[in-house]
Design a protein around this motif. Sequence first.
Motif, PDB file in Angstrom:
ATOM      1  N   MET A   1       0.844  -1.171   0.000  1.00  0.00           N
ATOM      2  CA  MET A   1       0.000   0.000   0.000  1.00  0.00           C
ATOM      3  C   MET A   1       0.889   1.233   0.000  1.00  0.00           C
ATOM      4  O   MET A   1       1.928   1.263   0.654  1.00  0.00           O
ATOM      5  CB  MET A   1      -0.880  -0.018   1.241  1.00  0.00           C
ATOM      6  N   SER A   2       0.465   2.233  -0.742  1.00  0.00           N
ATOM      7  CA  SER A   2       1.222   3.480  -0.767  1.00  0.00           C
ATOM      8  C   SER A   2       0.264   4.653  -0.689  1.00  0.00           C
ATOM      9  O   SER A   2      -0.895   4.556  -1.074  1.00  0.00           O
ATOM     10  CB  SER A   2       2.064   3.575  -2.036  1.00  0.00           C
TER      11      SER A   2
ATOM     12  N   SER B   1      -2.511   4.730  -9.955  1.00  0.00           N
ATOM     13  CA  SER B   1      -3.604   5.126 -10.817  1.00  0.00           C
ATOM     14  C   SER B   1      -4.774   4.178 -10.620  1.00  0.00           C
ATOM     15  O   SER B   1      -4.599   2.962 -10.568  1.00  0.00           O
ATOM     16  CB  SER B   1      -3.151   5.109 -12.277  1.00  0.00           C
ATOM     17  N   GLY B   2      -5.965   4.738 -10.493  1.00  0.00           N
ATOM     18  CA  GLY B   2      -7.147   3.922 -10.260  1.00  0.00           C
ATOM     19  C   GLY B   2      -7.485   3.740  -8.800  1.00  0.00           C
ATOM     20  O   GLY B   2      -8.507   3.162  -8.462  1.00  0.00           O
ATOM     21  N   GLY B   3      -6.656   4.265  -7.936  1.00  0.00           N
ATOM     22  CA  GLY B   3      -6.909   4.146  -6.506  1.00  0.00           C
ATOM     23  C   GLY B   3      -7.774   5.282  -5.994  1.00  0.00           C
ATOM     24  O   GLY B   3      -7.958   6.299  -6.665  1.00  0.00           O
ATOM     25  N   PRO B   4      -8.316   5.121  -4.804  1.00  0.00           N
ATOM     26  CA  PRO B   4      -9.176   6.163  -4.233  1.00  0.00           C
ATOM     27  C   PRO B   4      -8.383   7.405  -3.837  1.00  0.00           C
ATOM     28  O   PRO B   4      -7.216   7.315  -3.472  1.00  0.00           O
ATOM     29  CB  PRO B   4      -9.767   5.491  -2.995  1.00  0.00           C
ATOM     30  N   THR B   5      -9.044   8.556  -3.941  1.00  0.00           N
ATOM     31  CA  THR B   5      -8.477   9.812  -3.471  1.00  0.00           C
ATOM     32  C   THR B   5      -9.345  10.277  -2.313  1.00  0.00           C
ATOM     33  O   THR B   5     -10.559  10.414  -2.456  1.00  0.00           O
ATOM     34  CB  THR B   5      -8.471  10.864  -4.588  1.00  0.00           C
TER      35      THR B   5
ATOM     36  N   ILE C   1     -13.156  11.587  -2.530  1.00  0.00           N
ATOM     37  CA  ILE C   1     -13.439  12.689  -3.460  1.00  0.00           C
ATOM     38  C   ILE C   1     -13.284  12.288  -4.914  1.00  0.00           C
ATOM     39  O   ILE C   1     -13.700  13.019  -5.802  1.00  0.00           O
ATOM     40  CB  ILE C   1     -12.568  13.929  -3.159  1.00  0.00           C
ATOM     41  N   GLY C   2     -12.696  11.123  -5.168  1.00  0.00           N
ATOM     42  CA  GLY C   2     -12.541  10.692  -6.543  1.00  0.00           C
ATOM     43  C   GLY C   2     -11.593   9.519  -6.673  1.00  0.00           C
ATOM     44  O   GLY C   2     -11.255   8.854  -5.694  1.00  0.00           O
ATOM     45  N   ILE C   3     -11.168   9.293  -7.917  1.00  0.00           N
ATOM     46  CA  ILE C   3     -10.246   8.208  -8.239  1.00  0.00           C
ATOM     47  C   ILE C   3      -9.031   8.800  -8.944  1.00  0.00           C
ATOM     48  O   ILE C   3      -9.167   9.585  -9.885  1.00  0.00           O
ATOM     49  CB  ILE C   3     -10.916   7.164  -9.154  1.00  0.00           C
ATOM     50  N   SER C   4      -7.848   8.418  -8.493  1.00  0.00           N
ATOM     51  CA  SER C   4      -6.606   8.863  -9.133  1.00  0.00           C
ATOM     52  C   SER C   4      -6.586   8.366 -10.565  1.00  0.00           C
ATOM     53  O   SER C   4      -6.884   7.203 -10.828  1.00  0.00           O
ATOM     54  CB  SER C   4      -5.398   8.309  -8.384  1.00  0.00           C
ATOM     55  N   MET C   5      -6.256   9.272 -11.497  1.00  0.00           N
ATOM     56  CA  MET C   5      -6.400   8.911 -12.898  1.00  0.00           C
ATOM     57  C   MET C   5      -5.088   8.926 -13.679  1.00  0.00           C
ATOM     58  O   MET C   5      -4.709   7.943 -14.254  1.00  0.00           O
ATOM     59  CB  MET C   5      -7.390   9.863 -13.569  1.00  0.00           C
ATOM     60  N   MET C   6      -4.420  10.044 -13.737  1.00  0.00           N
ATOM     61  CA  MET C   6      -3.254  10.152 -14.619  1.00  0.00           C
ATOM     62  C   MET C   6      -2.373  11.302 -14.166  1.00  0.00           C
ATOM     63  O   MET C   6      -2.781  12.140 -13.380  1.00  0.00           O
ATOM     64  CB  MET C   6      -3.686  10.374 -16.064  1.00  0.00           C
TER      65      MET C   6
ATOM     66  N   ILE D   1       2.330  16.710 -11.112  1.00  0.00           N
ATOM     67  CA  ILE D   1       1.040  17.224 -11.542  1.00  0.00           C
ATOM     68  C   ILE D   1       0.209  16.022 -11.966  1.00  0.00           C
ATOM     69  O   ILE D   1       0.581  15.298 -12.890  1.00  0.00           O
ATOM     70  CB  ILE D   1       1.154  18.233 -12.692  1.00  0.00           C
ATOM     71  N   SER D   2      -0.884  15.807 -11.253  1.00  0.00           N
ATOM     72  CA  SER D   2      -1.720  14.642 -11.491  1.00  0.00           C
ATOM     73  C   SER D   2      -3.182  15.039 -11.496  1.00  0.00           C
ATOM     74  O   SER D   2      -3.543  16.138 -11.075  1.00  0.00           O
ATOM     75  CB  SER D   2      -1.475  13.599 -10.393  1.00  0.00           C
ATOM     76  N   TYR D   3      -4.030  14.111 -11.967  1.00  0.00           N
ATOM     77  CA  TYR D   3      -5.455  14.390 -12.081  1.00  0.00           C
ATOM     78  C   TYR D   3      -6.286  13.321 -11.381  1.00  0.00           C
ATOM     79  O   TYR D   3      -5.908  12.156 -11.342  1.00  0.00           O
ATOM     80  CB  TYR D   3      -5.863  14.484 -13.551  1.00  0.00           C
ATOM     81  N   ILE D   4      -7.424  13.760 -10.883  1.00  0.00           N
ATOM     82  CA  ILE D   4      -8.379  12.900 -10.196  1.00  0.00           C
ATOM     83  C   ILE D   4      -9.710  12.995 -10.927  1.00  0.00           C
ATOM     84  O   ILE D   4     -10.127  14.085 -11.331  1.00  0.00           O
ATOM     85  CB  ILE D   4      -8.569  13.378  -8.740  1.00  0.00           C
ATOM     86  N   ILE D   5     -10.374  11.850 -11.104  1.00  0.00           N
ATOM     87  CA  ILE D   5     -11.753  11.860 -11.595  1.00  0.00           C
ATOM     88  C   ILE D   5     -12.623  12.178 -10.384  1.00  0.00           C
ATOM     89  O   ILE D   5     -12.638  11.419  -9.419  1.00  0.00           O
ATOM     90  CB  ILE D   5     -12.169  10.497 -12.165  1.00  0.00           C
TER      91      ILE D   5
END
Length: 97
Positions: A1-2, A37-41, A49-54, A62-66
Amino acid sequence: MSTTTGIVSRIKYTSYVWSRFDLLTIQVDAAINSANSGGPTIDKNGNLIGISMMSLKNADNISYIIPSIIINTFLEDIKDGVVNGFESNDLSVSFIK
């Protein structure tokens, strides 16, 4: 886990890497590698609040969350087995081709 800690930099429309459609995203100043990527935020209060995306290839941290509103809208939409997408007056332009 990270885990990774970051700060929201902006909320904007971004081209989703797998669909090329512009949808709402949350930009954060945290590194998201392929393993995350794809993990919970989760916010500081423990709310999803979302899912880690890219992340951006040519930028550091610099990263983005869905956002959860996009995820929840999709889950409601797919209940009938058909993806209708967003109306043009919803969160983005329709992603139906």
